[in-house]
Design a protein around this motif. Structure first.
Motif, PDB file in Angstrom:
ATOM      1  N   LYS A 142       0.821  -1.201   0.000  1.00  0.00           N
ATOM      2  CA  LYS A 142       0.000   0.000   0.000  1.00  0.00           C
ATOM      3  C   LYS A 142       0.861   1.260   0.000  1.00  0.00           C
ATOM      4  N   LEU A 143       2.174   1.090   0.016  1.00  0.00           N
ATOM      5  CA  LEU A 143       3.060   2.246  -0.111  1.00  0.00           C
ATOM      6  C   LEU A 143       2.821   2.960  -1.438  1.00  0.00           C
ATOM      7  N   SER A 144       2.301   2.239  -2.422  1.00  0.00           N
ATOM      8  CA  SER A 144       2.013   2.871  -3.714  1.00  0.00           C
ATOM      9  C   SER A 144       0.948   3.957  -3.580  1.00  0.00           C
ATOM     10  N   LEU A 145       0.135   3.884  -2.520  1.00  0.00           N
ATOM     11  CA  LEU A 145      -0.846   4.942  -2.278  1.00  0.00           C
ATOM     12  C   LEU A 145      -0.149   6.284  -2.061  1.00  0.00           C
ATOM     13  N   LEU A 146       1.038   6.234  -1.457  1.00  0.00           N
ATOM     14  CA  LEU A 146       1.799   7.470  -1.226  1.00  0.00           C
ATOM     15  C   LEU A 146       2.230   8.094  -2.548  1.00  0.00           C
ATOM     16  N   LYS A 147       2.596   7.247  -3.489  1.00  0.00           N
ATOM     17  CA  LYS A 147       2.996   7.745  -4.801  1.00  0.00           C
ATOM     18  C   LYS A 147       1.825   8.458  -5.470  1.00  0.00           C
ATOM     19  N   THR A 148       0.639   7.883  -5.372  1.00  0.00           N
ATOM     20  CA  THR A 148      -0.561   8.506  -5.932  1.00  0.00           C
ATOM     21  C   THR A 148      -0.813   9.858  -5.283  1.00  0.00           C
ATOM     22  N   LEU A 149      -0.692   9.918  -3.970  1.00  0.00           N
ATOM     23  CA  LEU A 149      -0.886  11.173  -3.235  1.00  0.00           C
ATOM     24  C   LEU A 149       0.074  12.245  -3.733  1.00  0.00           C
ATOM     25  N   VAL A 150       1.344  11.901  -3.811  1.00  0.00           N
ATOM     26  CA  VAL A 150       2.356  12.869  -4.243  1.00  0.00           C
ATOM     27  C   VAL A 150       2.105  13.317  -5.682  1.00  0.00           C
ATOM     28  N   LEU A 151       1.765  12.379  -6.551  1.00  0.00           N
ATOM     29  CA  LEU A 151       1.499  12.744  -7.951  1.00  0.00           C
ATOM     30  C   LEU A 151       0.298  13.672  -8.073  1.00  0.00           C
ATOM     31  N   ASP A 152      -0.750  13.400  -7.282  1.00  0.00           N
ATOM     32  CA  ASP A 152      -1.931  14.271  -7.327  1.00  0.00           C
ATOM     33  C   ASP A 152      -1.611  15.668  -6.789  1.00  0.00           C
ATOM     34  N   ILE A 153      -0.787  15.737  -5.763  1.00  0.00           N
ATOM     35  CA  ILE A 153      -0.376  17.053  -5.238  1.00  0.00           C
ATOM     36  C   ILE A 153       0.460  17.786  -6.278  1.00  0.00           C
ATOM     37  N   GLU A 154       1.370  17.060  -6.930  1.00  0.00           N
ATOM     38  CA  GLU A 154       2.196  17.684  -7.969  1.00  0.00           C
ATOM     39  C   GLU A 154       1.341  18.227  -9.111  1.00  0.00           C
ATOM     40  N   LYS A 155       0.310  17.478  -9.511  1.00  0.00           N
ATOM     41  CA  LYS A 155      -0.590  17.951 -10.570  1.00  0.00           C
ATOM     42  C   LYS A 155      -1.269  19.255 -10.174  1.00  0.00           C
ATOM     43  N   LEU A 156      -1.748  19.312  -8.951  1.00  0.00           N
ATOM     44  CA  LEU A 156      -2.409  20.519  -8.455  1.00  0.00           C
ATOM     45  C   LEU A 156      -1.437  21.683  -8.417  1.00  0.00           C
ATOM     46  N   MET A 157      -0.256  21.459  -7.896  1.00  0.00           N
ATOM     47  CA  MET A 157       0.725  22.533  -7.748  1.00  0.00           C
ATOM     48  C   MET A 157       1.265  22.986  -9.096  1.00  0.00           C
ATOM     49  N   LYS A 158       1.328  22.098 -10.053  1.00  0.00           N
ATOM     50  CA  LYS A 158       1.809  22.436 -11.390  1.00  0.00           C
ATOM     51  C   LYS A 158       0.934  23.513 -12.021  1.00  0.00           C
ATOM     52  N   ASP A 159      -0.363  23.453 -11.704  1.00  0.00           N
ATOM     53  CA  ASP A 159      -1.309  24.440 -12.247  1.00  0.00           C
ATOM     54  C   ASP A 159      -1.021  25.847 -11.707  1.00  0.00           C
ATOM     55  N   PHE A 160      -0.355  25.919 -10.553  1.00  0.00           N
ATOM     56  CA  PHE A 160      -0.082  27.229  -9.934  1.00  0.00           C
ATOM     57  C   PHE A 160       1.234  27.842 -10.417  1.00  0.00           C
ATOM     58  N   TYR A 161       2.123  27.012 -10.965  1.00  0.00           N
ATOM     59  CA  TYR A 161       3.446  27.517 -11.355  1.00  0.00           C
ATOM     60  C   TYR A 161       3.668  27.431 -12.833  1.00  0.00           C
TER      61      TYR A 161
END
Length: 111
Positions: free
Chosen positions: A92-111
């Motif tokens: 279930k550590l892969s859930l962390l990867k999903t979390l980080v990728l989703d945060i990166e997608k959101l933050m990418k929209d701001f920069y």
């Protein structure tokens, strides 16, 4: 996808990751995971072997292994009366990867 939808997804990611984050957030459990990852043995390690490498008591190792198992990070294999612990490759550590990728997608929209 709008910002609110992205935030809703990230909120769900956090909920999905809670048990994993709690399990790996403890320094003792991190040391146990490092021992399990660092072994050449593909069959897993017994509590006594983990105890030797971490210098923790057997009850402490057993307690932390239970938390890691409950979080889906490690698995146990029984062989007669012996229990062998190993990293779950479909962890279930892969859930962390999903979390980080989703945060990166959101933050990418701001920069």
């Amino acid at each position: 996808m709008n910002k609110q939808d992205q935030l809703a997804i990230i909120k769900e990611d956090f909920v999905n990751c809670q048990q994993v984050l709690l399990a790996i957030g403890d320094e003792t459990r991190q040391s146990i995971l490092l021992v399990l990852m660092g072994t050449d043995c593909q069959t897993g390690l017994r509590v006594g072997e983990i105890t030797e490498q971490t210098h923790l008591s057997r009850p402490a190792v057993s307690h932390h292994l239970k938390i890691l198992r409950d979080a889906g990070i490690i698995l146990m294999r029984k062989e007669g009366t012996k229990n062998f612990y190993y990293i779950n490759v479909r962890t279930k550590l892969s859930l962390l990867k999903t979390l980080v990728l989703d945060i990166e997608k959101l933050m990418k929209d701001f920069y």
